[in-house]
Design an enzyme around this catalytic site. Sequence first.
Site, PDB file in Angstrom:
ATOM      1  N   ASP A  88       1.073  -1.096   0.233  1.00  0.00           N
ATOM      2  CA  ASP A  88       0.058   0.022   0.104  1.00  0.00           C
ATOM      3  C   ASP A  88       0.882   1.271  -0.158  1.00  0.00           C
ATOM      4  O   ASP A  88       1.931   1.318   0.568  1.00  0.00           O
ATOM      5  CB  ASP A  88      -0.941   0.093   1.381  1.00  0.00           C
TER       6      ASP A  88
HETATM    7  N1  URA Z   1      -1.399  -5.875   3.981  1.00  0.00           N
HETATM    8  C1  URA Z   1      -1.938  -4.604   3.862  1.00  0.00           C
HETATM    9  O1  URA Z   1      -2.851  -4.297   4.594  1.00  0.00           O
HETATM   10  N2  URA Z   1      -1.176  -3.439   3.119  1.00  0.00           N
HETATM   11  C2  URA Z   1       0.033  -3.926   2.694  1.00  0.00           C
HETATM   12  O2  URA Z   1       0.851  -3.016   1.928  1.00  0.00           O
HETATM   13  C3  URA Z   1       0.393  -5.441   2.678  1.00  0.00           C
HETATM   14  C4  URA Z   1      -0.206  -6.175   3.214  1.00  0.00           C
END
Ligand code: URA
Length: 259
Positions: A105
């Site tokens: 993310d």
């Molecule tokens: N899980 C999440 O919520 N975000 C990420 O970036 C990776 C795994």
Amino acid sequence: MNVRLDKFLSSQTDLTRTDIKKLLWKRKISVNGKILRDGSIKIDPETSEIIADGRKILYRDKVYIILNKPEGFVCATEDKHEKTVMDLLGDDIKRKDIFPAGRLDKDTTGMVLITNDGTLSHRILSPKKHIPKYYIVKLAESFQEDYVRQFAEGVIIDGGEKCLPSKVKRFPDCEKTAFIELHEGKYHQIKRMFSAVENSVEKLCRIQMGGLLMPEKLAIGEYMEIMHKDVENLLKSQCFEEVFRNITENFSSYWINMQ
Ligand code: URA
């Protein structure tokens, strides 16, 4: 191996055909010390020294880059509105065919593999291959020991999807910092898993993929190129307890800084 000079430069850099034409015209491309102005000339990149605009261009078929992603960058090759992980790479390493193998993310930090190896990328992302990914998680509320059981059984996240079983543990003497192993990559998965157990994620950092650990010396925003033989560590099977012990003992700066 003989290839056209312009084709070689186009495949190994982020230069466009127009950029290459301009550089040839400006006498900024040389092969073994000789300035060339004709892009159609055949060269042997494995034995020649090729310089374009002051940069030495080495021939590499497959490239593997580990980046320690900062917050605020998206894992994509291009984005109309956001800065991408590609913006963090220097001109010396940029080329048109590389892409991030998997996504973190925008607000997640840590390990991203950037490569032009489509086969490897597919293996990393395929749920069938089960390459585990390891994350350090800073929680808003205290870690509950029952999460271990709930995550091992597979939590149901919003929308009714059941997650594959995963392992989770709290770091020593840290109420709110956890370590988790995932075998799949659903959208916002860790955030949704913790929200399913009535907690929430404040910070998230990926630290290891399979047996490939992010080098401790790699500061946030930095990257390094690794060899194909190191990449093979990705596929080595892992024991959660050993990975956890190693991170706890040798990478304390990562989880202590998360607090
Ligand atoms: N899980 C999440 O919520 N975000 C990420 O970036 C990776 C795994």
